[in-house]
Design a protein around this motif. Structure first.
Motif, short mmCIF file in Angstrom:
data_model
loop_
_atom_site.label_atom_id
_atom_site.label_comp_id
_atom_site.label_asym_id
_atom_site.label_seq_id
_atom_site.Cartn_x
_atom_site.Cartn_y
_atom_site.Cartn_z
N PRO A 20 0.82 -1.21 0.00
CA PRO A 20 0.00 0.00 0.00
C PRO A 20 0.85 1.25 0.00
O PRO A 20 2.07 1.22 0.09
CB PRO A 20 -0.79 -0.13 1.31
N ALA A 21 0.16 2.36 -0.09
CA ALA A 21 0.85 3.65 -0.05
C ALA A 21 1.55 3.80 1.28
O ALA A 21 1.22 3.15 2.27
CB ALA A 21 -0.16 4.77 -0.25
N PRO A 22 2.56 4.68 1.35
CA PRO A 22 3.29 4.86 2.61
C PRO A 22 2.34 5.19 3.74
O PRO A 22 1.28 5.76 3.56
CB PRO A 22 4.22 6.03 2.29
N ARG A 23 2.79 4.84 4.92
CA ARG A 23 1.97 5.03 6.10
C ARG A 23 1.54 6.49 6.23
O ARG A 23 2.33 7.39 6.04
CB ARG A 23 2.76 4.62 7.35
N ALA A 24 0.28 6.65 6.58
CA ALA A 24 -0.25 8.00 6.72
C ALA A 24 -0.56 8.27 8.18
O ALA A 24 -1.04 7.39 8.89
CB ALA A 24 -1.52 8.18 5.89
N PRO A 76 -9.26 -16.94 -0.07
CA PRO A 76 -9.05 -17.09 -1.52
C PRO A 76 -9.01 -15.78 -2.30
O PRO A 76 -8.93 -15.81 -3.53
CB PRO A 76 -10.25 -17.94 -1.96
N TYR A 77 -9.06 -14.64 -1.65
CA TYR A 77 -9.09 -13.37 -2.36
C TYR A 77 -8.09 -12.39 -1.75
O TYR A 77 -7.56 -12.63 -0.66
CB TYR A 77 -10.51 -12.77 -2.35
N GLY A 78 -7.86 -11.29 -2.44
CA GLY A 78 -6.92 -10.30 -1.94
C GLY A 78 -7.35 -9.73 -0.61
O GLY A 78 -8.53 -9.55 -0.35
N PHE A 79 -6.40 -9.41 0.24
CA PHE A 79 -6.72 -8.89 1.56
C PHE A 79 -5.68 -7.86 1.97
O PHE A 79 -4.60 -7.74 1.40
CB PHE A 79 -6.76 -10.02 2.59
N ARG A 80 -6.04 -7.11 3.00
CA ARG A 80 -5.15 -6.14 3.61
C ARG A 80 -5.39 -6.17 5.12
O ARG A 80 -6.53 -6.36 5.57
CB ARG A 80 -5.42 -4.73 3.07
N ILE A 81 -4.34 -5.98 5.89
CA ILE A 81 -4.44 -5.86 7.35
C ILE A 81 -4.02 -4.45 7.72
O ILE A 81 -2.90 -4.03 7.41
CB ILE A 81 -3.54 -6.89 8.06
N THR A 82 -4.93 -3.71 8.36
CA THR A 82 -4.65 -2.33 8.74
C THR A 82 -4.56 -2.23 10.26
O THR A 82 -5.52 -2.56 10.96
CB THR A 82 -5.73 -1.38 8.21
N VAL A 83 -3.42 -1.79 10.75
CA VAL A 83 -3.23 -1.57 12.18
C VAL A 83 -3.57 -0.11 12.47
O VAL A 83 -2.90 0.81 11.99
CB VAL A 83 -1.79 -1.89 12.62
N ILE A 103 6.43 -0.66 16.06
CA ILE A 103 6.17 -2.04 15.62
C ILE A 103 5.26 -2.03 14.40
O ILE A 103 5.46 -2.80 13.45
CB ILE A 103 5.56 -2.85 16.77
N SER A 104 4.24 -1.17 14.39
CA SER A 104 3.32 -1.09 13.25
C SER A 104 4.06 -0.70 11.98
O SER A 104 3.85 -1.29 10.91
CB SER A 104 2.21 -0.07 13.55
N ARG A 105 4.94 0.29 12.09
CA ARG A 105 5.68 0.73 10.91
C ARG A 105 6.63 -0.37 10.41
O ARG A 105 6.78 -0.56 9.19
CB ARG A 105 6.46 2.00 11.24
N ARG A 106 7.24 -1.09 11.34
CA ARG A 106 8.15 -2.17 10.92
C ARG A 106 7.37 -3.29 10.23
O ARG A 106 7.81 -3.82 9.21
CB ARG A 106 8.91 -2.71 12.13
N LEU A 107 6.20 -3.63 10.74
CA LEU A 107 5.38 -4.66 10.10
C LEU A 107 4.93 -4.21 8.72
O LEU A 107 4.86 -5.01 7.78
CB LEU A 107 4.17 -4.98 10.98
N GLU A 108 4.65 -2.91 8.56
CA GLU A 108 4.26 -2.39 7.26
C GLU A 108 5.40 -2.53 6.26
O GLU A 108 5.17 -2.85 5.08
CB GLU A 108 3.85 -0.93 7.40
N ARG A 109 6.62 -2.30 6.71
CA ARG A 109 7.77 -2.44 5.81
C ARG A 109 8.05 -3.89 5.44
O ARG A 109 8.42 -4.20 4.31
CB ARG A 109 9.01 -1.82 6.46
N ARG A 112 -0.78 -2.45 6.53
CA ARG A 112 -0.75 -1.00 6.46
C ARG A 112 -0.89 -0.45 7.87
O ARG A 112 -1.62 -1.02 8.70
CB ARG A 112 -1.88 -0.48 5.58
N ALA A 113 -0.20 0.65 8.17
CA ALA A 113 -0.25 1.25 9.51
C ALA A 113 -0.90 2.62 9.43
O ALA A 113 -0.58 3.44 8.57
CB ALA A 113 1.16 1.37 10.09
#
Length: 519
Positions: A17-21, A87-94, A106-112, A118-119
């Protein structure tokens, strides 16, 4: 017809995703002052259509506050599960609620490190604020959230979202209080949870079984129209959203879950319970005075069997007649009880007038809301005044029958009085229905949705601009609405996550492909 993504472009998960906002706190939404002047039409329920390659179907939000101990372990566990079974595309947002420990780092490191993570950083606390902010900014057609402790067994995730993907339901919730749920938690939390849900049922007439289970999902097109009506930004956010959705006629799907209590939970039970009770009072008062214009949130039920036209039957008559008969039967019992009670302290004519007046006001209110679908305070006084005219006609019928009985037999037994009044009241009920339909609520009589559902892939009808993303959403295969939806009613999650992907690839060439590595 959207182009089917190739095997190279069908995502197993969303690209990075786009950089953390850093997202500023979402302002409080005044629930009673931001509504549009005209009904906000939700798109008709339909199976999600093909989404451009790279956009996830599911966005799972994990709201956190000072969760440095559990965050990484839970996010990695959730990601491994989704990558292996979903079976489909997903995203995890912290969604970080102004944490003061190492949670943001930790959130930013997981995003990288994980492309599907995404954080978000919010500068104010509040689970409701975090969910509203993230869900409002998400481009995924299905939005979900779960608690960071992952107390709910993840095998319930696909059954939770399958009815939303298939277009069957608008929201879905996990329930720890369903009969087939398996829950491990202390007696104190069990008592508080059941008591709270009993309060909701008794005070707000809620029909869902578990308001506070941290395992819910909603379609994005529904969230865009429902969330501006939700005022709370804390723990009551879930309850308020569900009550408003239910009162607006949206369909809520419940999934029995396996749930193990986290003994290290940081939730403050007493303060949370008090906030919830204040929220119940606020919503109950707003509903009682008609301050929530829920009639402004409408859905064109193009596939609702109740909207089908029957040969020789005016539109809506069958539904209205059934509702009126049920309310009429209850009103008659209420009237007879009031008459019998009043008869002990007054004469038959006065007792009949008092009982009929009280039951008529209640009958008009119930029919206004339930039979003819009129909500809010608009023309409420006029409707009650017209109802009193109808009451006067009923009073003339019943009083005339009593006068005729007295002329025929001045010493008639009480049971005879009741029988005569019952017959006269039934005749008055038939006349009341005809007058309600033709005179009191003529704009609602026979009304069918005047907005036909859009059979294409464009946005649903309704005022205001729509974007292509509103309805050009990713599809789950036809089997997801069959096998997975069936699984949602039971517990065979493995079948839903396994056979859905294989069958979708073979039988639905014009739908989006599931993940390439789904087994």
């Amino acid at each position: 017809m959207p182009t089917e993504p190739s095997a190279a472009t069908a995502p197993h998960a969303a690209p990075h995703p786009a950089p953390r906002a850093t997202v500023p706190a979402h302002p409080a939404h005044p629930a009673h002052s931001v509504h549009p002047a005209h009904p906000v039409a939700l798109p008709a329920r339909r199976h999600l259509t093909v989404q451009p390659a790279g956009t996830p179907v599911l966005d799972v939000t994990i709201p956190v506050y000072n969760e440095e101990r559990d965050l990484e372990r839970c996010v990695r566990r959730l990601h491994e599960y989704l990558a292996r079974t979903f079976p489909y595309g997903f995203r995890i947002t912290v969604a970080d609620n102004a944490s003061t420990d190492s949670t943001p780092a930790i959130s930013r490191r997981l995003e990288r490190e994980i492309p599907e993570v995404r954080a978000f950083r919010l500068e104010e606390k509040g689970r409701g604020r975090a969910l509203r902010t993230v869900w409002s900014a998400s481009d995924a057609p299905v939005l979900a959230y779960m608690d960071v402790d992952l107390s709910t067994d993840l095998n319930a995730l696909l059954p939770l979202v399958a009815p939303l993907i298939s277009g069957h339901s608008d929201l879905a919730i996990g329930s720890r209080l369903a009969r087939s749920s398996r829950v491990v938690r202390g007696a104190k939390r069990e008592f508080i949870s059941r008591t709270y849900n009993l309060i909701l049922r008794g005070s707000l007439a809620a029909r869902f079984s578990d308001a506070q289970c941290g395992f819910k999902a909603i379609r994005r097109d529904v969230a865009q129209r429902l969330l501006p009506m939700v005022e709370d930004t804390g723990w009551f956010f879930d309850t308020e959203m569900l009550v408003l959705a239910e009162r607006a006629g949206l369909r809520i799907h419940e999934v029995p879950v396996d749930w193990v209590d986290d003994p290290a939970s940081t939730v403050h039970i007493v303060s949370t319970a008090m906030d919830d009770l204040r929220g119940v009072w606020r919503i109950g008062r707003a509903l009682a005075v008609g301050a929530l214009p829920l009639d402004r949130l409408s859905r064109p039920f193009g596939d609702d069997p109740r909207d089908r036209q029957l040969s020789g039957v005016p539109g809506g008559l069958a539904r209205q007649l059934v509702g009126f008969c049920v309310i009429g039967a209850l009103s008659t019992l209420f009237y007879l009880a009031l008459y019998s009670l009043s008869r002990t302290v007054m004469g038959p004519q006065l007792a009949n007038a008092v009982a009929l007046l009280v039951s008529a006001v209640a009958n008009t209110s119930a029919n206004r809301r339930l039979t003819f679908g009129v909500r809010g305070r608009d023309r409420a006084v006029r409707h009650q005044a017209q109802g009193l005219v109808v009451f006067a006609i009923g009073l003339a019928l019943t009083s005339g029958s009593l006068a005729a009985l007295d002329a025929a037999n001045a010493d008639a037994a009480h049971s005879t009085e009741v029988a005569v009044l019952l017959a006269a009241n039934l005749a008055a009920t038939v006349l009341r229905f005809l007058l309600f339909r033709a005179w009191v609520f003529p704009d609602r009589a026979g009304s069918a949705p005047d907005t036909a559902p859009d059979t294409g892939s464009g946005p649903g009808p309704g005022p205001g601009p729509e974007t292509a993303a509103d309805t050009a959403t990713y599809t789950a295969a036809d089997t997801a609405s069959g096998t997975a939806a069936d699984t949602a009613s039971g517990t065979a999650a493995d079948t839903a996550s396994g056979t859905t992907a294989d069958t979708a690839t073979e039988n639905t060439p014009h739908h989006a492909e599931p993940k390439g590595d789904a087994r």
